[in-house]
Design a protein around this motif. Structure first.
Motif, PDB file in Angstrom:
ATOM      1  N   THR A   9       0.826  -1.070   0.015  1.00  0.00           N
ATOM      2  CA  THR A   9      -0.098   0.046  -0.072  1.00  0.00           C
ATOM      3  C   THR A   9       0.848   1.289   0.075  1.00  0.00           C
ATOM      4  O   THR A   9       0.275   2.371  -0.034  1.00  0.00           O
ATOM      5  CB  THR A   9      -0.888  -0.081   1.306  1.00  0.00           C
ATOM      6  OG1 THR A   9      -0.088   0.090   2.344  1.00  0.00           O
ATOM      7  CG2 THR A   9      -1.795  -1.087   1.243  1.00  0.00           C
ATOM      8  N   SER A  10       2.051   1.353   0.143  1.00  0.00           N
ATOM      9  CA  SER A  10       3.085   2.407   0.243  1.00  0.00           C
ATOM     10  C   SER A  10       2.875   3.463  -0.623  1.00  0.00           C
ATOM     11  O   SER A  10       2.602   4.670  -0.281  1.00  0.00           O
ATOM     12  CB  SER A  10       4.468   1.924   0.473  1.00  0.00           C
ATOM     13  OG  SER A  10       5.003   1.270  -0.914  1.00  0.00           O
ATOM     14  N   GLU A  11       2.923   3.059  -2.156  1.00  0.00           N
ATOM     15  CA  GLU A  11       2.593   4.087  -3.104  1.00  0.00           C
ATOM     16  C   GLU A  11       1.474   4.843  -3.015  1.00  0.00           C
ATOM     17  O   GLU A  11       1.457   6.089  -2.942  1.00  0.00           O
ATOM     18  CB  GLU A  11       2.878   3.582  -4.465  1.00  0.00           C
ATOM     19  CG  GLU A  11       4.293   2.656  -4.677  1.00  0.00           C
ATOM     20  CD  GLU A  11       4.140   2.300  -6.113  1.00  0.00           C
ATOM     21  OE1 GLU A  11       3.574   2.730  -7.022  1.00  0.00           O
ATOM     22  OE2 GLU A  11       4.935   1.122  -6.213  1.00  0.00           O
ATOM     23  N   ASP A  12       0.331   3.944  -2.980  1.00  0.00           N
ATOM     24  CA  ASP A  12      -1.072   4.745  -2.984  1.00  0.00           C
ATOM     25  C   ASP A  12      -1.299   5.625  -1.541  1.00  0.00           C
ATOM     26  O   ASP A  12      -1.591   6.836  -1.793  1.00  0.00           O
ATOM     27  CB  ASP A  12      -2.213   3.816  -2.920  1.00  0.00           C
ATOM     28  CG  ASP A  12      -2.047   3.044  -4.241  1.00  0.00           C
ATOM     29  OD1 ASP A  12      -1.900   3.267  -5.314  1.00  0.00           O
ATOM     30  OD2 ASP A  12      -2.983   2.072  -4.137  1.00  0.00           O
ATOM     31  N   LEU A  13      -0.597   5.286  -0.380  1.00  0.00           N
ATOM     32  CA  LEU A  13      -1.001   6.018   0.690  1.00  0.00           C
ATOM     33  C   LEU A  13      -0.064   7.325   0.596  1.00  0.00           C
ATOM     34  O   LEU A  13      -0.516   8.504   0.917  1.00  0.00           O
ATOM     35  CB  LEU A  13      -0.245   5.317   2.030  1.00  0.00           C
ATOM     36  CG  LEU A  13      -1.436   4.262   2.439  1.00  0.00           C
ATOM     37  CD1 LEU A  13      -0.576   3.484   3.648  1.00  0.00           C
ATOM     38  CD2 LEU A  13      -2.525   5.133   3.192  1.00  0.00           C
ATOM     39  N   VAL A  14       1.279   7.351   0.136  1.00  0.00           N
ATOM     40  CA  VAL A  14       2.063   8.501  -0.048  1.00  0.00           C
ATOM     41  C   VAL A  14       1.235   9.288  -1.000  1.00  0.00           C
ATOM     42  O   VAL A  14       1.391  10.667  -0.980  1.00  0.00           O
ATOM     43  CB  VAL A  14       3.425   8.180  -0.214  1.00  0.00           C
ATOM     44  CG1 VAL A  14       4.243   9.458  -0.208  1.00  0.00           C
ATOM     45  CG2 VAL A  14       4.123   7.313   1.049  1.00  0.00           C
ATOM     46  N   VAL A  15       1.161   8.857  -2.358  1.00  0.00           N
ATOM     47  CA  VAL A  15       0.552   9.675  -3.325  1.00  0.00           C
ATOM     48  C   VAL A  15      -0.332  10.313  -2.906  1.00  0.00           C
ATOM     49  O   VAL A  15      -0.738  11.506  -3.044  1.00  0.00           O
ATOM     50  CB  VAL A  15       0.344   8.724  -4.595  1.00  0.00           C
ATOM     51  CG1 VAL A  15      -0.563   9.334  -5.500  1.00  0.00           C
ATOM     52  CG2 VAL A  15       1.543   8.752  -5.247  1.00  0.00           C
ATOM     53  N   ALA A  16      -1.369   9.632  -2.064  1.00  0.00           N
ATOM     54  CA  ALA A  16      -2.722  10.423  -1.645  1.00  0.00           C
ATOM     55  C   ALA A  16      -2.297  11.595  -0.723  1.00  0.00           C
ATOM     56  O   ALA A  16      -3.125  12.581  -0.722  1.00  0.00           O
ATOM     57  CB  ALA A  16      -3.652   9.435  -0.682  1.00  0.00           C
ATOM     58  N   SER A  17      -1.240  11.532   0.097  1.00  0.00           N
ATOM     59  CA  SER A  17      -0.833  12.556   0.828  1.00  0.00           C
ATOM     60  C   SER A  17      -0.802  13.871   0.262  1.00  0.00           C
ATOM     61  O   SER A  17      -0.702  15.033   0.935  1.00  0.00           O
ATOM     62  CB  SER A  17       0.232  12.293   1.781  1.00  0.00           C
ATOM     63  OG  SER A  17       1.571  12.239   1.087  1.00  0.00           O
TER      64      SER A  17
END
Length: 291
Positions: A9-17
């Motif tokens: 999930t790392s990419e999606d979480l950081v992109v969402a930020s």
């Protein structure tokens, strides 16, 4: 429900930020950077020790920078990023002079000089006369064009590298073309040289068994009203390392002959005291409204 940070999930979480970033271009860049960076870490299986070594390398790169040394530009150069940005940014019409990297030594202002001036203060090295015209892409000469020049000396050093031997501004000059668009100046034939290797970029080249050398060249930035400026080099034909430039900056159109001239009358007419090398070429600029 709050999402948990995992490898998946790392990419999606950081992109969402970054989702509320008001500048759309900044949001696009940060989104892409995060996705590529996370994909890189996953692809190579980066471990904690390697990550810390990477942080230390980048820290050392920043600590090596000062007003006359830009280690991050050097890092960008040896990774080919500088030339890639140049290729993306400066795709010009075919008649315009090819661009290439700025390099890490355009760190001081070039002194304004009269056409025909010597740009060096030390008489060592093989004498050279460099001349040409600044033209629009349609062949029209461009008067009052600015031609900024800087180069290494016959030993491969820039002025900022040997401040105990030469003054700032040695082998640099800012020229203004005449009504015919002509520029010319006297100098010495530059030598091939290694990029600075006393910092983290040098350590990287050593670890990867890459040589640090650049072929002999002279830097130019040319600009004129109504035209896009060009940052470029001319490379001395038959110089070593033309096929393996450490910063990938060589383009075939920029390799120019430095022809030996042994004509006392011609030398005297140009203020030279013996045989010299002659290099002639034009700097052709793209019109600002051509894209």
């Amino acid at each position: 429900m709050r999402s948990t940070f995992t490898e998946e999930t790392s990419e999606d979480l950081v992109v969402a930020s970054f989702g509320d970033t008001p500048d759309p271009r900044l949001r696009e860049i940060m989104t892409s950077l995060v996705r590529h960076l996370h994909a890189f870490v996953k692809e190579v299986g980066l471990d904690q020790q390697e990550w810390e070594q990477g942080i230390q390398f980048l820290t050392a790169t920043g600590q090596k920078c000062d007003p006359t040394r830009q280690e991050f530009i050097l890092l960008s150069d040896v990774l080919g990023v500088s030339m890639l940005v140049d290729a993306i940014t400066n795709a010009t019409e075919p008649r315009a002079t090819d661009s290439t990297v700025l390099g890490p030594f355009h760190m001081v202002d070039s002194p304004a000089r009269e056409l025909g001036s010597w740009i060096g203060e030390v008489g060592a090295g093989e004498q050279a006369l460099i001349r040409g015209r600044v033209l629009s892409a349609d062949g029209t000469p461009l008067p009052r064009a600015l031609v900024d020049v800087w180069q290494a000396d016959e030993q491969g050093f820039y002025d900022v590298q040997v401040p105990d031997r030469v003054s700032e501004g040695h082998l640099r000059g800012l020229f203004t073309t005449g009504a015919d668009g002509v520029f010319w100046f006297r100098t010495v034939v530059p030598a091939p040289y290694p990029i600075p290797t006393d910092g983290p970029v040098g350590d990287l080249l050593e670890a990867t068994r890459r040589h640090p050398y650049r072929p002999a060249h002279v830097h130019f930035i040319a600009g004129a009203e109504g035209h896009r400026p060009v940052t470029t080099h001319i490379f001395v034909a038959r110089s070593p390392h033309l096929d393996s430039d450490a910063v990938f900056g060589v383009k075939e159109s920029l390799v120019k002959p430095f022809v030996l001239v042994d004509d006392p009358r011609l030398a005297q007419a140009h203020g030279l005291d013996g045989p010299f090398r002659l290099c002639e070429f034009d700097l052709v600029l793209e019109q600002a409204d051509s894209r």
